[in-house]
Design a protein around this motif. Structure first.
Motif, PDB file in Angstrom:
ATOM      1  N   THR A   1     -68.298   3.039 -17.779  1.00 40.98           N
ATOM      2  CA  THR A   1     -67.129   2.269 -17.356  1.00 40.98           C
ATOM      3  C   THR A   1     -67.619   0.918 -16.838  1.00 40.98           C
ATOM      4  O   THR A   1     -68.556   0.859 -16.045  1.00 40.98           O
ATOM      5  CB  THR A   1     -66.320   3.017 -16.274  1.00 40.98           C
ATOM      6  OG1 THR A   1     -67.139   3.211 -15.114  1.00 40.98           O
ATOM      7  CG2 THR A   1     -65.849   4.363 -16.795  1.00 40.98           C
TER       8      THR A   1
ATOM      9  N   GLY B   1     -66.729  -3.321 -15.687  1.00 44.71           N
ATOM     10  CA  GLY B   1     -65.843  -4.410 -15.315  1.00 44.71           C
ATOM     11  C   GLY B   1     -66.520  -5.750 -15.505  1.00 44.71           C
ATOM     12  O   GLY B   1     -67.561  -5.857 -16.159  1.00 44.71           O
TER      13      GLY B   1
ATOM     14  N   THR C   1     -63.710  -0.095 -20.726  1.00 47.99           N
ATOM     15  CA  THR C   1     -63.956  -1.392 -20.091  1.00 47.99           C
ATOM     16  C   THR C   1     -62.680  -2.210 -19.964  1.00 47.99           C
ATOM     17  O   THR C   1     -61.793  -2.143 -20.820  1.00 47.99           O
ATOM     18  CB  THR C   1     -65.012  -2.198 -20.880  1.00 47.99           C
ATOM     19  OG1 THR C   1     -65.252  -3.445 -20.227  1.00 47.99           O
ATOM     20  CG2 THR C   1     -64.575  -2.455 -22.315  1.00 47.99           C
ATOM     21  N   SER C   2     -62.611  -2.985 -18.892  1.00 47.00           N
ATOM     22  CA  SER C   2     -61.524  -3.949 -18.714  1.00 47.00           C
ATOM     23  C   SER C   2     -61.901  -5.302 -19.300  1.00 47.00           C
ATOM     24  O   SER C   2     -61.074  -6.214 -19.326  1.00 47.00           O
ATOM     25  CB  SER C   2     -61.186  -4.105 -17.231  1.00 47.00           C
ATOM     26  OG  SER C   2     -62.326  -4.548 -16.506  1.00 47.00           O
TER      27      SER C   2
ATOM     28  N   CYS D   1     -59.186  -1.443 -22.141  1.00 48.55           N
ATOM     29  CA  CYS D   1     -57.905  -1.146 -21.485  1.00 48.55           C
ATOM     30  C   CYS D   1     -57.026  -2.373 -21.305  1.00 48.55           C
ATOM     31  O   CYS D   1     -55.810  -2.237 -21.113  1.00 48.55           O
ATOM     32  CB  CYS D   1     -58.131  -0.424 -20.159  1.00 48.55           C
ATOM     33  SG  CYS D   1     -58.915  -1.409 -18.858  1.00 48.55           S
TER      34      CYS D   1
ATOM     35  N   GLU E   1     -70.827   3.582 -13.893  1.00 44.88           N
ATOM     36  CA  GLU E   1     -69.907   2.456 -13.704  1.00 44.88           C
ATOM     37  C   GLU E   1     -70.703   1.209 -13.364  1.00 44.88           C
ATOM     38  O   GLU E   1     -71.568   1.231 -12.490  1.00 44.88           O
ATOM     39  CB  GLU E   1     -68.920   2.779 -12.579  1.00 44.88           C
ATOM     40  CG  GLU E   1     -67.966   1.646 -12.225  1.00 44.88           C
ATOM     41  CD  GLU E   1     -67.282   1.898 -10.888  1.00 44.88           C
ATOM     42  OE1 GLU E   1     -66.412   2.780 -10.831  1.00 44.88           O
ATOM     43  OE2 GLU E   1     -67.647   1.208  -9.900  1.00 44.88           O
TER      44      GLU E   1
ATOM     45  N   ALA F   1     -67.611  -2.990 -11.640  1.00 46.57           N
ATOM     46  CA  ALA F   1     -66.158  -2.801 -11.549  1.00 46.57           C
ATOM     47  C   ALA F   1     -65.733  -2.925 -10.087  1.00 46.57           C
ATOM     48  O   ALA F   1     -66.158  -2.140  -9.246  1.00 46.57           O
ATOM     49  CB  ALA F   1     -65.761  -1.435 -12.095  1.00 46.57           C
TER      50      ALA F   1
ATOM     51  N   VAL G   1     -60.709   0.167 -13.849  1.00 45.66           N
ATOM     52  CA  VAL G   1     -61.940   0.818 -14.294  1.00 45.66           C
ATOM     53  C   VAL G   1     -62.391   1.861 -13.279  1.00 45.66           C
ATOM     54  O   VAL G   1     -62.757   2.990 -13.639  1.00 45.66           O
ATOM     55  CB  VAL G   1     -63.044  -0.234 -14.536  1.00 45.66           C
ATOM     56  CG1 VAL G   1     -64.382   0.435 -14.800  1.00 45.66           C
ATOM     57  CG2 VAL G   1     -62.652  -1.131 -15.707  1.00 45.66           C
TER      58      VAL G   1
END
Length: 291
Positions: free
Chosen positions: A32, A34, A120-121, A140, A226, A229, A236
């Motif tokens: 994940t 950001g 991922t954003s 996303c 992660e 994020a 996320v």
């Protein structure tokens, strides 16, 4: 929320060892990510007006913050300014070489029976550019590399490959013709979820979510890593935490975790991944390691 001692980079050795044990126990990896991951590849950070205005002085002179330029209304009121901003970003993302963290993540994923999936954003497409399977990425907030009608006139999304923006960097203004919808001829926009956005076409992202759910059902021992994020827009973080799996959080500014099973590393993605590579015995110069 509890705070792991792993926040001290100088004392992170034991925590890298713990991460290595979590990887050895996992059969699938959810990555994940950001905006902080992009920063490690040299991309600008737009969190806060100061960062945006450093990258785009014209927006600073106009006193426009991110929410004002990253919204559909900007394409209506200031189409050349909006496409100057997004066109410059599109070209920069095309030119950017993904940082070393991506390659080490791929090597880790190659060791697991079910491999990895990405959530991922980021809209920059860097995971796909780094060699991750495009069928195993959830974006996303959409992708700058895809377009849709601003209206929208229909549920259509198409690649931005044919659009080559020419931008006056000082004015943040598009110089050439903006992309047009092939169906109605109206102005096109990036297929990105913006602020105050009721016209975003989410079918591409929904299909990505469906592929993730199918993959997730085949994973018994998930590990979440992660990277970068934050909590300002927590999409996320919430997604990774919602998996109810061990979590390794890599974030130099907001590293706190809420469970004893999780690991917190207060550092950037590149530093953390190099630490992972060292304890896992990954040779960054050896292609056989999966990079």
């Amino acid at each position: 929320m509890s705070q792991s001692p792993a926040q001290d980079p100088a004392g992170s050795g034991p925590h890298f060892e713990r991460c290595a044990r979590l990887i050895a126990q996992a059969d699938g990896l959810l990555i994940t990510a950001g905006a902080g991951l992009g920063v490690d590849s040299g991309l600008p950070d737009f969190r806060g007006s100061a960062g945006l205005w450093r990258a785009y002085p014209a927006l600073g002179r106009a006193r426009m913050d991110f929410t004002e330029i990253a919204c559909p209304d900007a394409f209506v009121a200031h189409p050349r300014l909006a496409w100057g901003f997004y066109g410059h970003r599109l070209q920069r993302y095309r030119d950017t070489v993904p940082g070393p963290a991506f390659g080490i993540l791929r090597r880790i994923a190659a060791r697991l029976p079910q491999g990895a999936f990405v959530f991922t954003s980021n809209v920059d497409g860097q995971f796909q550019k780094a060699g991750f399977d495009m069928e195993r990425v959830v974006e996303c907030h959409g992708s700058i590399h895809h377009l849709q009608c601003l209206q929208p006139c229909r549920e259509a999304i198409w690649p931005a490959d044919d659009f080559c923006p020419q931008v006056d960097d000082d004015a943040c203004a598009l110089l050439n013709a903006p992309p047009r919808c092939p169906h109605c001829g109206g102005l096109a926009r990036p297929n990105i979820l913006m602020f105050g956005d009721w016209g975003w076409i989410e079918s591409r992202t929904s299909a990505q979510h469906a592929r993730f759910e199918a993959w997730r059902r085949g994973v018994d021992r998930l590990l979440v890593i992660e990277l970068g994020a934050g909590t300002a827009i927590p999409s996320v973080r919430l997604f990774g935490e919602g998996q109810r799996a061990p979590l390794v959080r890599i974030n130099p500014g907001e590293p706190a975790v809420s469970s004893e099973r999780d690991v917190s590393l207060a550092m950037g993605a590149t530093e953390a991944m190099r630490g992972f590579g060292a304890v896992l015995g990954l040779d960054p110069c050896n292609p056989a390691d999966g990079g």
